[in-house]
Design an enzyme around this catalytic site. Structure first.
Site, PDB file in Angstrom:
ATOM      1  N   TYR A 137     -21.582  22.173  27.359  1.00  0.00           N
ATOM      2  CA  TYR A 137     -21.568  20.885  28.076  1.00  0.00           C
ATOM      3  C   TYR A 137     -21.020  21.054  29.499  1.00  0.00           C
ATOM      4  O   TYR A 137     -21.582  20.520  30.454  1.00  0.00           O
ATOM      5  CB  TYR A 137     -20.739  19.870  27.272  1.00  0.00           C
ATOM      6  CG  TYR A 137     -20.489  18.568  27.995  1.00  0.00           C
ATOM      7  CD1 TYR A 137     -21.520  17.639  28.180  1.00  0.00           C
ATOM      8  CD2 TYR A 137     -19.227  18.261  28.516  1.00  0.00           C
ATOM      9  CE1 TYR A 137     -21.293  16.438  28.855  1.00  0.00           C
ATOM     10  CE2 TYR A 137     -18.998  17.074  29.189  1.00  0.00           C
ATOM     11  CZ  TYR A 137     -20.023  16.167  29.357  1.00  0.00           C
ATOM     12  OH  TYR A 137     -19.800  14.996  30.029  1.00  0.00           O
TER      13      TYR A 137
ATOM     14  N   LYS B  44     -27.225  14.026  31.312  1.00  0.00           N
ATOM     15  CA  LYS B  44     -27.211  13.513  29.924  1.00  0.00           C
ATOM     16  C   LYS B  44     -28.583  13.086  29.385  1.00  0.00           C
ATOM     17  O   LYS B  44     -28.946  13.440  28.257  1.00  0.00           O
ATOM     18  CB  LYS B  44     -26.184  12.388  29.807  1.00  0.00           C
ATOM     19  CG  LYS B  44     -24.746  12.929  29.889  1.00  0.00           C
ATOM     20  CD  LYS B  44     -23.723  11.823  30.043  1.00  0.00           C
ATOM     21  CE  LYS B  44     -22.311  12.400  30.072  1.00  0.00           C
ATOM     22  NZ  LYS B  44     -21.298  11.419  30.458  1.00  0.00           N
TER      23      LYS B  44
ATOM     24  N   TYR C  37     -23.498   3.092  32.707  1.00  0.00           N
ATOM     25  CA  TYR C  37     -22.234   2.751  32.022  1.00  0.00           C
ATOM     26  C   TYR C  37     -22.052   1.247  31.924  1.00  0.00           C
ATOM     27  O   TYR C  37     -22.997   0.515  31.688  1.00  0.00           O
ATOM     28  CB  TYR C  37     -21.040   3.405  32.721  1.00  0.00           C
ATOM     29  CG  TYR C  37     -21.246   4.866  32.908  1.00  0.00           C
ATOM     30  CD1 TYR C  37     -21.409   5.682  31.787  1.00  0.00           C
ATOM     31  CD2 TYR C  37     -21.330   5.430  34.153  1.00  0.00           C
ATOM     32  CE1 TYR C  37     -21.632   7.020  31.942  1.00  0.00           C
ATOM     33  CE2 TYR C  37     -21.555   6.777  34.299  1.00  0.00           C
ATOM     34  CZ  TYR C  37     -21.706   7.556  33.188  1.00  0.00           C
ATOM     35  OH  TYR C  37     -21.930   8.883  33.336  1.00  0.00           O
TER      36      TYR C  37
ATOM     37  N   SER D 139     -23.121  13.948  35.031  1.00  0.00           N
ATOM     38  CA  SER D 139     -23.691  13.137  33.949  1.00  0.00           C
ATOM     39  C   SER D 139     -25.166  12.796  34.117  1.00  0.00           C
ATOM     40  O   SER D 139     -25.779  12.270  33.190  1.00  0.00           O
ATOM     41  CB  SER D 139     -22.907  11.841  33.799  1.00  0.00           C
ATOM     42  OG  SER D 139     -21.637  12.125  33.267  1.00  0.00           O
TER      43      SER D 139
ATOM     44  N   VAL E 223     -20.706  11.871  38.313  1.00  0.00           N
ATOM     45  CA  VAL E 223     -19.542  11.861  39.206  1.00  0.00           C
ATOM     46  C   VAL E 223     -19.667  12.856  40.358  1.00  0.00           C
ATOM     47  O   VAL E 223     -18.842  12.865  41.264  1.00  0.00           O
ATOM     48  CB  VAL E 223     -18.206  12.103  38.445  1.00  0.00           C
ATOM     49  CG1 VAL E 223     -17.895  10.970  37.504  1.00  0.00           C
ATOM     50  CG2 VAL E 223     -18.221  13.446  37.736  1.00  0.00           C
TER      51      VAL E 223
HETATM   52  O1  DON Z   1     -16.092  14.760  32.742  1.00  0.00           O
HETATM   53  C1  DON Z   1     -17.204  14.982  32.362  1.00  0.00           C
HETATM   54  O2  DON Z   1     -17.515  14.898  31.204  1.00  0.00           O
HETATM   55  C2  DON Z   1     -18.187  15.369  33.429  1.00  0.00           C
HETATM   56  N1  DON Z   1     -17.980  16.497  34.092  1.00  0.00           N
HETATM   57  C3  DON Z   1     -19.364  14.557  33.582  1.00  0.00           C
HETATM   58  C4  DON Z   1     -18.906  13.214  33.977  1.00  0.00           C
HETATM   59  C5  DON Z   1     -19.840  12.347  34.708  1.00  0.00           C
HETATM   60  O3  DON Z   1     -20.580  12.690  35.567  1.00  0.00           O
HETATM   61  C6  DON Z   1     -19.642  10.948  34.373  1.00  0.00           C
HETATM   62  N2  DON Z   1     -20.418  10.135  35.181  1.00  0.00           N
HETATM   63  N3  DON Z   1     -20.310   9.305  35.963  1.00  0.00           N
END
Ligand code: DON
Length: 429
Positions: free
Chosen positions: A189, A67, A241, A64, A259
């Site tokens: 994405y 983003k 968040y 993320s 993540v």
């Molecule tokens: O599940 C998702 O959309 C991701 N692979 C990205 C999620 C992410 O990094 C959220 N952040 N903390």
């Protein structure tokens, strides 16, 4: 000579090395295979010098942290207005993968949650998914100053377990936010989230934002200051968040976590910071990463709302070479608030002189607002039968041929001599 800084950063990182709280993300199986002990820090100055500590060269997937960069790319390519029509800028207070849109507008609340991030991908104007991904990859790579590549295993794993994101994609289609095939958009994405970066890449990407869109390593302009301002704004309000409030209070830097364990933090005008530690808290933020950023902010004084010495006067000196001549010497950056101070002072003292000389030869930077105020001041003085002269050897206030050119001098002595002559001519008649 960089050693004292290096040692200082090593020490701050080491303070958190023993923390083992949190867990690696396992909702995407491939992410669970990372070494939980990895812990890296990189700090890039705004001129591109990078300090690295610990596992700063370890690659991990950007997740993320991508983003804000795709949001920036969307604004860069189609403009803020078109992006605003599809993605809001309000903090959601929800988990990153909430299947939600804003109750009244029916568009994603912001670009930092998955719904907004998936919408942002769909807004990148391209002929197809490959071209769209290539634009994203090129854009991020320009921010990092090196070519970033996809971790294929993570991408496959991400795609295989993406039911929730698929739900979000189809929901967005049903609300008219996302045009075209949601699966194509989602595939881009997933690839975007699977791009490999190091802490150093994140520091460089952050430093490019800190420099208003210029990569300090390559010297290349990647995007415009207006795009950067918008991007940093949503990073402040939504980047961490539902921990965004806590983050702004304690750390005070626009930031984004992922993540994969990465966090990018930006101190506008000064620094880009990249940290990596894959053990996450229940909000999906890196436990050691957040702690390290808190310490860095505290110990290095990086909170962006720290009130600096802005009371330091723009007016350096005021003196009186002749009875009815005043010289106002300015220095530092002459922006709106500094120019306001100068104009107000000259206005308050205007009964005590016939000629005001404004010396800007020691000013480092000036903006259009200050330029306009100072020019208006000269006109106002003229209207009262007085004169306003400028000591502006480099032409920073008066840049081109204007009506003010005749009152511009290279030195204070020249301006005073001209003022004496003008006074002689004006008051002898
Ligand atoms: O599940 C998702 O959309 C991701 N692979 C990205 C999620 C992410 O990094 C959220 N952040 N903390």
């Amino acid at each position: 000579m960089a050693e004292p800084v290096q040692r200082y950063l090593d020490r701050i990182r080491a303070e958190h090395a023993g923390v083992t709280d949190g867990a690696v993300a396992d909702y995407i199986p491939e992410l669970a295979r990372v070494d939980p002990n990895g812990f890296g820090l990189a700090v890039s100055s705004s001129d591109g010098f990078v300090y690295e500590s610990g596992d700063a060269q370890t690659e991990f997937t950007i997740q993320s942290v991508s983003k804000p960069f795709t949001y920036a790319l969307a604004i860069d390519r189609i403009g803020a207005e078109a992006v605003d029509a599809k993605i809001g800028v309000e903090p959601s207070g929800e988990a990153f993968n909430e299947i939600s849109v804003d109750q009244s507008t029916k568009i994603p609340k912001n670009p930092m949650i998955n719904a907004g991030a998936i919408a942002a991908v769909s807004l990148i104007p391209a002929g197809g998914p490959d071209e769209r991904f290539a634009m994203i990859q090129d854009f991020y790579s320009a921010f990092a100053g090196r070519r970033l590549e996809v971790d294929h295993e993570v991408y496959i794993s991400e795609r295989a377990t993406g039911s929730r994101n698929r739900a979000i994609g189809y929901m967005l289609q049903s609300f008219g936010v996302l045009d075209g095939d949601p699966d194509e958009v989602l595939d881009v994405y997933y690839r975007q989230c699977s791009l490999n970066v190091t802490s150093t890449d994140l520091a460089r990407m952050g430093a490019t934002l800190a420099r208003g869109g210029i990569n300090p390593l390559t010297g290349r302009r990647v995007t415009d200051p207006a795009v950067v301002r918008r991007t940093l704004s949503v990073m402040v309000t939504c980047g961490m968040y539902d921990a965004a409030g806590d983050w702004v209070t304690a750390v005070g830097m626009p930031a984004k976590s992922g993540v994969g364990g990465g966090i990018v933090a930006v101190l506008p005008g000064q620094l880009g910071i990249g940290v990596y530690s894959p053990l996450l808290d229940d909000k999906g933020n890196s436990v050691r990463g957040v702690r390290l950023c808190r310490s860095l902010s505290e110990k290095l004084g990086l909170h962006f709302l720290t009130v600096s010495r802005d009371s330091r006067a723009t007016l350096r000196a005021v003196y009186r070479p002749r009875d009815n001549i005043r010289v106002y010497e300015t220095h530092g950056d002459l922006l709106f608030s500094g120019a306001e101070q100068v104009v107000r002072t000259i206005d308050r003292e205007r009964d005590t002189f016939d000629v005001a000389i404004l010396d800007v030869s020691r000013v480092d930077d000036i903006d259009d607002a200050a330029r306009a105020l100072l020019s208006d001041m000269a006109v106002a003085l003229r209207g009262e039968g007085k004169a306003g002269y400028l000591v502006d050897p480099d032409g920073i206030v008066i840049r081109t041929e204007t009506e003010f050119e005749e009152v511009r001098y290279s030195t204070a002595d020249d301006a005073v001599a001209a003022a004496v002559e003008w006074l002689g001519r004006t008051f002898q008649r």
